[in-house]
Design an enzyme around this catalytic site. Sequence first.
Site, PDB file in Angstrom:
ATOM      1  N   ASP A  13       0.904  -1.221   0.003  1.00  0.00           N
ATOM      2  CA  ASP A  13      -0.063  -0.118   0.022  1.00  0.00           C
ATOM      3  C   ASP A  13       0.935   1.356   0.089  1.00  0.00           C
ATOM      4  O   ASP A  13       0.271   2.289   0.645  1.00  0.00           O
ATOM      5  CB  ASP A  13      -0.934  -0.198   1.136  1.00  0.00           C
ATOM      6  CG  ASP A  13      -1.780  -1.144   1.240  1.00  0.00           C
ATOM      7  OD1 ASP A  13      -2.041  -1.728   0.140  1.00  0.00           O
ATOM      8  OD2 ASP A  13      -2.127  -1.911   2.402  1.00  0.00           O
ATOM      9  N   LYS A  16       2.192   2.243  -4.979  1.00  0.00           N
ATOM     10  CA  LYS A  16       2.664   1.820  -6.395  1.00  0.00           C
ATOM     11  C   LYS A  16       2.067   1.990  -7.637  1.00  0.00           C
ATOM     12  O   LYS A  16       2.709   2.338  -8.491  1.00  0.00           O
ATOM     13  CB  LYS A  16       3.174   0.344  -6.142  1.00  0.00           C
ATOM     14  CG  LYS A  16       4.051  -0.057  -5.106  1.00  0.00           C
ATOM     15  CD  LYS A  16       4.348  -1.611  -5.228  1.00  0.00           C
ATOM     16  CE  LYS A  16       3.369  -2.381  -4.617  1.00  0.00           C
ATOM     17  NZ  LYS A  16       2.758  -1.979  -3.259  1.00  0.00           N
ATOM     18  N   GLY A  40      -4.213  -4.167  -4.231  1.00  0.00           N
ATOM     19  CA  GLY A  40      -5.497  -3.398  -4.783  1.00  0.00           C
ATOM     20  C   GLY A  40      -4.654  -1.967  -4.976  1.00  0.00           C
ATOM     21  O   GLY A  40      -3.947  -1.327  -4.252  1.00  0.00           O
ATOM     22  N   HIS A  41      -4.529  -1.762  -6.457  1.00  0.00           N
ATOM     23  CA  HIS A  41      -3.622  -0.501  -6.848  1.00  0.00           C
ATOM     24  C   HIS A  41      -4.573   0.731  -7.315  1.00  0.00           C
ATOM     25  O   HIS A  41      -5.484   0.271  -8.110  1.00  0.00           O
ATOM     26  CB  HIS A  41      -2.768  -0.854  -7.853  1.00  0.00           C
ATOM     27  CG  HIS A  41      -1.528  -1.856  -7.563  1.00  0.00           C
ATOM     28  ND1 HIS A  41      -0.659  -2.561  -8.155  1.00  0.00           N
ATOM     29  CD2 HIS A  41      -1.179  -2.142  -6.331  1.00  0.00           C
ATOM     30  CE1 HIS A  41       0.079  -3.078  -7.443  1.00  0.00           C
ATOM     31  NE2 HIS A  41      -0.368  -2.988  -6.094  1.00  0.00           N
ATOM     32  N   GLN A 228       2.397  -5.825  -3.076  1.00  0.00           N
ATOM     33  CA  GLN A 228       2.557  -5.860  -1.627  1.00  0.00           C
ATOM     34  C   GLN A 228       4.166  -5.061  -1.320  1.00  0.00           C
ATOM     35  O   GLN A 228       4.334  -4.358  -2.014  1.00  0.00           O
ATOM     36  CB  GLN A 228       2.675  -7.372  -0.890  1.00  0.00           C
ATOM     37  CG  GLN A 228       1.387  -8.035  -1.177  1.00  0.00           C
ATOM     38  CD  GLN A 228       1.062  -8.705  -2.337  1.00  0.00           C
ATOM     39  OE1 GLN A 228       1.812  -9.246  -3.090  1.00  0.00           O
ATOM     40  NE2 GLN A 228      -0.322  -8.514  -2.594  1.00  0.00           N
TER      41      GLN A 228
HETATM   42  P1  IMP Z   1      -2.449 -12.824   1.564  1.00  0.00           P
HETATM   43  O1  IMP Z   1      -1.557 -12.297   0.807  1.00  0.00           O
HETATM   44  O2  IMP Z   1      -3.726 -12.493   1.364  1.00  0.00           O
HETATM   45  O3  IMP Z   1      -2.313 -14.148   2.235  1.00  0.00           O
HETATM   46  O4  IMP Z   1      -2.403 -11.861   3.385  1.00  0.00           O
HETATM   47  C1  IMP Z   1      -0.991 -11.941   3.990  1.00  0.00           C
HETATM   48  C2  IMP Z   1      -0.604 -10.763   4.309  1.00  0.00           C
HETATM   49  O5  IMP Z   1      -0.142  -9.892   3.462  1.00  0.00           O
HETATM   50  C3  IMP Z   1      -1.928 -10.145   5.260  1.00  0.00           C
HETATM   51  O6  IMP Z   1      -1.292  -9.471   6.383  1.00  0.00           O
HETATM   52  C4  IMP Z   1      -2.277  -9.176   4.509  1.00  0.00           C
HETATM   53  O7  IMP Z   1      -3.100  -7.975   4.949  1.00  0.00           O
HETATM   54  C5  IMP Z   1      -0.981  -8.588   3.717  1.00  0.00           C
HETATM   55  N1  IMP Z   1      -1.353  -8.393   2.296  1.00  0.00           N
HETATM   56  C6  IMP Z   1      -1.604  -8.948   1.134  1.00  0.00           C
HETATM   57  N2  IMP Z   1      -1.691  -8.206   0.067  1.00  0.00           N
HETATM   58  C7  IMP Z   1      -1.636  -7.063   0.532  1.00  0.00           C
HETATM   59  C8  IMP Z   1      -1.628  -5.836  -0.308  1.00  0.00           C
HETATM   60  O8  IMP Z   1      -1.725  -5.445  -1.393  1.00  0.00           O
HETATM   61  N3  IMP Z   1      -1.095  -4.673   0.575  1.00  0.00           N
HETATM   62  C9  IMP Z   1      -1.038  -4.609   2.007  1.00  0.00           C
HETATM   63  N4  IMP Z   1      -1.099  -5.851   2.614  1.00  0.00           N
HETATM   64  C10 IMP Z   1      -1.253  -7.059   1.776  1.00  0.00           C
END
Ligand code: IMP
Length: 433
Positions: A13, A16, A40-41, A228
Amino acid sequence: MSVVIVVGAQWGDEGKGKVVDLFTERADVVVRYGGGANAGHTLVIEGKKLVTHLVPSGVCHPGKSCVLGDGMVIDPHTLLDEIAECQERGLLVRGELLIGLGAHVILPYHKLVDGLREDHGAKQGKAIGTTRRGIGPAYEMKAARRGIRVRDLLKPARLRELVAANVDDLAPLIAHLGGTVPTKSDVAKWTDEALAAGERLRPHTGEAGRHVSHAITKGRHVLFEGAQGCLLDVDHGTYPYVTSSSTIAAGACQSAGIGPTQIDSVVGITKAYATRVGEGPFPTELHGDAGERLRKAGGEYGATTGRPRRCGWLDLPALRMGVRLSGMQSLALTKLDVLAGLGDVQVCVAYKLDGKELDEPPTDPEDLVRAEPIYTRIAGWDRLPSDARDITDLPAPARAYVETIERMAGVPFCLVSVGPDRAETIRLIDPFS
Ligand code: IMP
């Protein structure tokens, strides 16, 4: 020819989307290289908002090739919705999208297991706080060599066999986690829907790795877009509170099937403060009113899940770690405007643990929870001109803040963002030059 990787330097977040959108002006090919619809961009173009989860943020530049790399995990239904939304806005109508045939696919049972695990974990105080988009289970099945790839969506007999075997494998786990074991008719429905989605996606599929390699050979500008951030990397992040993919710059090579010698430049993105979604250690987190003020000022709610993000001060030891892990040669600073009017700004410059000062976060999560941030206070600024286009247009305290980060991170800024719109940007270095 230039090949540039853009990577999140924090817990995701970082903004990007905006940076990739800007850099796409100079790129011919934009490649998303990891994760899936957990990302989510948010893009704001001429005041209009577009949130992408799977399609690269370069999508807003018609005619640029947008690639989903083989290292991704793709929910075909989410992707179809996103393509439709883009096409309604006149984007992706010239065959710009290329989906790697080797990318893995997320089907409803991956999301089911993700959600059940989270609910089960929550009861024991051990939830990860995932996005419940099925990311972990899809990467697990990939590593276990039972995964389903985009190419399998195009082969009905093979897909039926694979989905049935997956559900058979997962049935005991689903039952153990208190879920309802899918029936034969669930399996048939999911397979039929996946096949129908595959047919619709077919015209967009292809050999993504070869396409990217050819583009590089032909001297095209290629931009890799990470999802991420470095601190969520499965190998180097705050494990186990991480995502399941390689979010660092190295993940770009792995996903696209190109060698590290092909990369010319790595740009890290950092917000002017820190946020984290989900569970896991966050040493500079601000609780109570202070955290709430930052959350409100920055609109810090997840673009994918709508969850309020945890907010805190910028963590320079963590940023240094990101710089090291991804070999960042420059940084883009986002959301500097958000700190305006919030009073003095603090920035964590080191940690103290067991009487020792550390310049990077300890790697053991229990140590990270115990580590005490050491802060430097910098005078705040009341407002930041959104028409600032040069660093000298910034008020002196904001400039001091930027210079402190640059000095302590050890790499220069290539860009400073002073508002959400494309135009609200101070451009310092062109990573493609
Ligand atoms: P997962 O990727 O859904 O398995 O989540 C694993 C961890 O990564 C969690 O803490 C999510 O909140 C975090 N996470 C996954 N994708 C994002 C992102 O795009 N932005 C921020 N945190 C993310």
